[in-house]
Enzyme design. Sequence first.
Site, PDB file in Angstrom:
ATOM      1  N   THR B   1     -28.057  -9.559 -67.574  1.00  0.00           N
ATOM      2  CA  THR B   1     -28.448  -9.638 -66.068  1.00  0.00           C
ATOM      3  C   THR B   1     -28.670  -8.171 -65.708  1.00  0.00           C
ATOM      4  O   THR B   1     -27.943  -7.988 -66.134  1.00  0.00           O
ATOM      5  CB  THR B   1     -26.929  -9.859 -65.712  1.00  0.00           C
ATOM      6  OG1 THR B   1     -26.916 -11.716 -66.137  1.00  0.00           O
ATOM      7  CG2 THR B   1     -27.961 -10.207 -63.924  1.00  0.00           C
ATOM      8  N   ARG B  29     -28.627 -25.463 -68.390  1.00  0.00           N
ATOM      9  CA  ARG B  29     -27.150 -24.872 -67.848  1.00  0.00           C
ATOM     10  C   ARG B  29     -27.823 -23.756 -66.310  1.00  0.00           C
ATOM     11  O   ARG B  29     -28.776 -22.919 -66.722  1.00  0.00           O
ATOM     12  CB  ARG B  29     -26.548 -23.843 -68.604  1.00  0.00           C
ATOM     13  CG  ARG B  29     -25.332 -23.174 -67.558  1.00  0.00           C
ATOM     14  CD  ARG B  29     -25.628 -22.023 -67.850  1.00  0.00           C
ATOM     15  NE  ARG B  29     -24.290 -21.428 -67.533  1.00  0.00           N
ATOM     16  CZ  ARG B  29     -24.291 -20.196 -67.659  1.00  0.00           C
ATOM     17  NH1 ARG B  29     -25.621 -19.117 -67.363  1.00  0.00           N
ATOM     18  NH2 ARG B  29     -23.476 -19.053 -66.798  1.00  0.00           N
ATOM     19  N   GLY B  31     -26.831 -20.251 -63.995  1.00  0.00           N
ATOM     20  CA  GLY B  31     -26.048 -19.759 -63.328  1.00  0.00           C
ATOM     21  C   GLY B  31     -25.561 -19.018 -62.272  1.00  0.00           C
ATOM     22  O   GLY B  31     -26.495 -19.868 -61.698  1.00  0.00           O
ATOM     23  N   THR B  52     -22.444  -9.962 -61.826  1.00  0.00           N
ATOM     24  CA  THR B  52     -23.143 -10.649 -63.073  1.00  0.00           C
ATOM     25  C   THR B  52     -21.874 -10.827 -63.968  1.00  0.00           C
ATOM     26  O   THR B  52     -20.524  -9.784 -63.622  1.00  0.00           O
ATOM     27  CB  THR B  52     -23.351  -9.442 -63.907  1.00  0.00           C
ATOM     28  OG1 THR B  52     -23.726  -9.191 -65.017  1.00  0.00           O
ATOM     29  CG2 THR B  52     -22.602  -7.300 -64.190  1.00  0.00           C
ATOM     30  N   GLY B  53     -21.905 -11.382 -64.388  1.00  0.00           N
ATOM     31  CA  GLY B  53     -20.727 -11.979 -65.482  1.00  0.00           C
ATOM     32  C   GLY B  53     -20.359 -12.977 -66.114  1.00  0.00           C
ATOM     33  O   GLY B  53     -21.495 -14.399 -65.917  1.00  0.00           O
TER      34      GLY B  53
END
Lengths: 172, 133
Positions: B1, B29, B31, B52-53
């Site tokens: 990202t 999926r 995010g 981000t993560g």
Amino acid sequence: GNYVLVIHGGAGTITRNNMTADMEAAYTAALESSLKKGYAILQSGGSSLDAVEACIRMLEDDSLFNAGKGAVFTHDGSNELDASVMDGKTLAAGAVAGVRTVRNPITLARAVMEKSPHVMMAGRGAEQFAKEAGIEIVDTAYFRTEKSWKGLQRALQQDSLKALANPDTKFG
Amino acid sequence: TVGCVALDKQGNLAAGTSTGGMTNKKFGRIGDSPVIGAGTYANNNTVAVSGTGWGEFYIRNVVAYDLSALMEYKGLSVQEAGKTVIKKVGDLGGNGGLIALDKNGNMAMPFNTEGMYRGSATKDGRIGILIYK
């Protein structure tokens, strides 16, 4: 007025423990180039939106990062890209999810915000909108990198073993 | 990202985030990156944020908006609010980080995991690149 720019290159799987000096130099150079691009826009009186889009486009075009050209692979071996943008002045926002053929998803997200009455578009519909909005479309092969492909093969192997070597692994 | 937050000469904030997703993800999926308020948020009255993560935790915590709300309603600084929301992510078992820039040009880059790449440029032309760890 004051002007400031901050960027991030993600929560990377590559840390200093497994990063060579050459790799560190490459990451540093890429981040610096992106910052300089955005800084020049802000310095000349350009908008924060233009700076954000320009910075992210540069990182999307760089295969070092998990976005655009460096996107990781899904389970079925494709690349699916997501992006969003928000304007703090108007609270307008745009987002795209699961696009596979748009070279710069951040530009498409901005187009959703500015050229449609919607906030988010997904999948094939978003790609159709991209074409109509004149956003650059590329073949899916554009996003493939050997690093990402090997990453998928490793993940599939770990999946088959039902165990992860490192619980902090981010998979991109 | 990847992500970017910016404040321009007119005092306008903006935020953007872009991602190639998660290796080996299934079922379409999604995010936090494309979810406004989770991975991205900007409000001229408070802050611009890009995260981000581990996306699921950012969505569940509505991280980017939560940071803004902590500043707007509780009067926290961008650094305090950033630290607070990343702690919430960690307390639920998630990891990651974010970049945030308030309306006065103060920045925060909190995180709770390694492999973080960051950069900033300020009006005086100073460019900083940080890689942790």
